[in-house]
Design an enzyme around this catalytic site. Structure first.
Site, PDB file in Angstrom:
ATOM      1  N   THR A  80       0.836  -1.204   0.000  1.00  0.00           N
ATOM      2  CA  THR A  80       0.000   0.000   0.000  1.00  0.00           C
ATOM      3  C   THR A  80       0.870   1.253   0.000  1.00  0.00           C
ATOM      4  O   THR A  80       0.633   2.194  -0.758  1.00  0.00           O
ATOM      5  CB  THR A  80      -0.924  -0.007   1.242  1.00  0.00           C
ATOM      6  OG1 THR A  80      -1.702  -1.199   1.204  1.00  0.00           O
ATOM      7  CG2 THR A  80      -1.824   1.208   1.277  1.00  0.00           C
ATOM      8  N   GLN A 187       1.201  -9.103  -6.356  1.00  0.00           N
ATOM      9  CA  GLN A 187       0.758 -10.500  -6.440  1.00  0.00           C
ATOM     10  C   GLN A 187       1.659 -11.346  -7.347  1.00  0.00           C
ATOM     11  O   GLN A 187       1.464 -12.557  -7.443  1.00  0.00           O
ATOM     12  CB  GLN A 187      -0.686 -10.570  -6.955  1.00  0.00           C
ATOM     13  CG  GLN A 187      -1.724 -10.010  -5.979  1.00  0.00           C
ATOM     14  CD  GLN A 187      -1.929 -10.897  -4.753  1.00  0.00           C
ATOM     15  OE1 GLN A 187      -1.562 -12.077  -4.734  1.00  0.00           O
ATOM     16  NE2 GLN A 187      -2.498 -10.323  -3.714  1.00  0.00           N
ATOM     17  N   HIS A 209       4.795  -9.896   2.479  1.00  0.00           N
ATOM     18  CA  HIS A 209       3.939 -10.949   3.072  1.00  0.00           C
ATOM     19  C   HIS A 209       3.165 -11.750   2.033  1.00  0.00           C
ATOM     20  O   HIS A 209       2.436 -12.682   2.382  1.00  0.00           O
ATOM     21  CB  HIS A 209       3.003 -10.363   4.131  1.00  0.00           C
ATOM     22  CG  HIS A 209       1.855  -9.539   3.634  1.00  0.00           C
ATOM     23  ND1 HIS A 209       0.570 -10.016   3.604  1.00  0.00           N
ATOM     24  CD2 HIS A 209       1.785  -8.279   3.161  1.00  0.00           C
ATOM     25  CE1 HIS A 209      -0.244  -9.063   3.151  1.00  0.00           C
ATOM     26  NE2 HIS A 209       0.488  -8.000   2.864  1.00  0.00           N
ATOM     27  N   CYS A 332     -19.296  -6.941   2.935  1.00  0.00           N
ATOM     28  CA  CYS A 332     -20.477  -6.440   3.616  1.00  0.00           C
ATOM     29  C   CYS A 332     -20.192  -5.052   4.161  1.00  0.00           C
ATOM     30  O   CYS A 332     -19.410  -4.896   5.082  1.00  0.00           O
ATOM     31  CB  CYS A 332     -20.820  -7.379   4.768  1.00  0.00           C
ATOM     32  SG  CYS A 332     -22.561  -7.463   5.072  1.00  0.00           S
TER      33      CYS A 332
HETATM   34  N1  PLP Z   1      -1.599  -4.377  -4.268  1.00  0.00           N
HETATM   35  C1  PLP Z   1      -2.129  -5.596  -4.458  1.00  0.00           C
HETATM   36  C2  PLP Z   1      -2.335  -6.092  -5.842  1.00  0.00           C
HETATM   37  C3  PLP Z   1      -2.458  -6.396  -3.367  1.00  0.00           C
HETATM   38  O1  PLP Z   1      -2.985  -7.608  -3.565  1.00  0.00           O
HETATM   39  C4  PLP Z   1      -2.239  -5.884  -2.060  1.00  0.00           C
HETATM   40  C5  PLP Z   1      -2.637  -6.681  -0.874  1.00  0.00           C
HETATM   41  O2  PLP Z   1      -3.583  -7.427  -0.898  1.00  0.00           O
HETATM   42  C6  PLP Z   1      -1.671  -4.602  -1.916  1.00  0.00           C
HETATM   43  C7  PLP Z   1      -1.368  -3.891  -3.052  1.00  0.00           C
HETATM   44  C8  PLP Z   1      -1.396  -4.035  -0.568  1.00  0.00           C
HETATM   45  O3  PLP Z   1      -0.257  -4.623   0.007  1.00  0.00           O
HETATM   46  P1  PLP Z   1       0.014  -4.535   1.575  1.00  0.00           P
HETATM   47  O4  PLP Z   1      -0.925  -5.465   2.231  1.00  0.00           O
HETATM   48  O5  PLP Z   1       1.443  -4.955   1.732  1.00  0.00           O
HETATM   49  O6  PLP Z   1      -0.179  -3.104   1.979  1.00  0.00           O
END
Ligand code: PLP
Length: 397
Positions: A80, A187, A209, A332
């Site tokens: 993020t 991903q 992670h 939801c």
């Molecule tokens: N971008 C994608 C495509 C994701 O799947 C995710 C998490 O699910 C993120 C960004 C966000 O990553 P993080 O959980 O490390 O903030």
């Protein structure tokens, strides 16, 4: 050890796109940096140098994994943060050049909500449509480009449906027009090859992670010469671009995890594809079931199916009662069920998109796990359809 299962030995974890467990070998490399090697990498003594060298070495591991130079890797607090930094950083540093950003309508919210926030700051954003498989068309990218376009951001692979985008082609278009190109590759690592040169990207986001590393640590690849604003201001860490004492154990873990994930890529992908085929074959035997996403150009560990007449949330609750962890695109929110923006963009009607189930496989899943899921799911779908007022008579039993 089978980390798909809990102490009682009965949890089948099929939600690896949400997060993965930290690999025990990765954890082992991290441990000393919590305890004996706890020095601050910025401090001027030998003990701190151990931490500094560990961060440098992890930076090298990340760079090698994605074919970048070491000084093009900046550690962050996760996917993020990397997405936010890439998009806002480019937007504000290049505002004099232009005001327009292009992204796709199926990005993760870390990208979409950042773009929506930028719109409130006066930027203009084009959200590209996708085809029925969730792929962006390069023709649409070309058409959307304007004289004031400063950034294109399209994800490498979608987190819900697994569809892989034509990133090298979009990158070529961006480069010809002198527009910065960012991809969210969160991903992709450990599932498909990720090479910043082959992908023609200027910025690329990663999150530890998702590939058996620890949570709360990620990285942003920034190609040399890219003009973007600093993430934060304070100390001189990350070449003054992202201030703040480094998460040394996390960074060490991310380095070890990415090295392991890329070295095991082929064997892992082959294992995932085999289980995926078994899963898809079994799931599509259930009537009124559709596979979402691209049939071939998709992440090897991703299966997303839609069951007509029922809701994903109910499927998850019932699977949970059988100790199976999975995911759905519907969420939801304040008493109304919002279907997935990704499935809607692929053209699924609202009432159909509600019935989505995402199953994402991991390295410790087995054929037995898939069999257990299939045996458990089929009666669940039948039961839910029997209760649903949407189910036509011929589908009820
Ligand atoms: N971008 C994608 C495509 C994701 O799947 C995710 C998490 O699910 C993120 C960004 C966000 O990553 P993080 O959980 O490390 O903030």
């Amino acid at each position: 050890m089978n980390t798909n299962k809990d102490d009682t030995g009965n949890i089948i974890y099929l939600d690896h796109a949400a997060t993965t467990f930290t690999d025990p070998k990765v954890l082992e490399t991290m441990m000393p940096y919590f305890t004996e090697n706890f020095g601050n990498p910025s401090s001027p003594y030998d003990m701190a140098n151990v931490s500094k060298e560990a961060v440098d070495s992890a930076r090298q591991q990340v760079a090698t994994a994605i074919n970048a130079d070491t000084d093009e890797i900046y550690f962050t607090g996760g996917g993020t943060e990397s997405d936010n930094w890439a998009i806002k950083g480019i937007a504000f540093a290049n505002r004099k050049k232009g005001n327009h950003i292009i992204t796709s309508s199926i990005e993760h919210h870390a990208v979409l909500h950042t773009c929506q926030w930028l719109e409130k700051q006066g930027f203009e954003v084009t959200y590209l449509p996708v085809d029925k498989y969730g792929q962006v068309r390069t023709e649409d990218v070309k058409k959307a480009i304007r004289d004031d376009t400063i950034l294109i951001s399209v994800m490498l692979a979608n987190n819900e449906i697994g569809t892989i985008q034509p990133i090298p082609q979009i990158g070529r278009i961006a480069r010809e027009k002198n527009i910065y190109f960012h991809t969210d590759a969160v991903q992709g690592i450990g599932q498909v090859p990720v090479d910043v040169e082959a992908l023609n990207v200027d910025l690329l986001s990663l999150s530890s992670h998702k590939f058996y590393g620890p949570k709360g640590v990620g990285a942003l690849y920034i190609k040399k010469g890219t003009r973007l604003d600093n993430h934060s201001h304070g100390g001189a860490q990350e070449k003054k671009k992202r201030a703040g004492t480094e998460n040394v154990p996390g960074i060490v873990g991310m380095g070890a995890a990415i090295e392991q994930a890329t070295s095991q890529l082929e064997e892992h992908a082959a294992h995932m594809k085999k289980l995926r085929a078994q899963l898809v074959e079994g799931l599509l035997l259930i009537p009124a079931t559709h596979l979402a996403g691209h049939p071939e150009k998709r992440l090897p560990n991703n299966v997303n199916v839609i069951f007509e007449y029922i809701e994903g949330e109910s499927i998850l609750l019932m699977l949970n009662s059988y100790s199976i962890a999975a995911s759905t695109g519907s969420a939801c929110t304040s008493a109304s069920l919002e279907p997935s923006h990704v499935l809607i963009a692929c053209g699924f009607p609202h009432e159909v998109a509600h019935g989505s189930l995402r199953l994402t496989l991991g390295k410790e899943n087995t054929e037995e796990d898939v069999d257990y899921l299939l045996q458990t799911l089929e009666p669940i779908i039948r039961r839910l359809r029997a209760m649903s007022p949407m189910t036509p008579k011929e589908q009820r039993e």
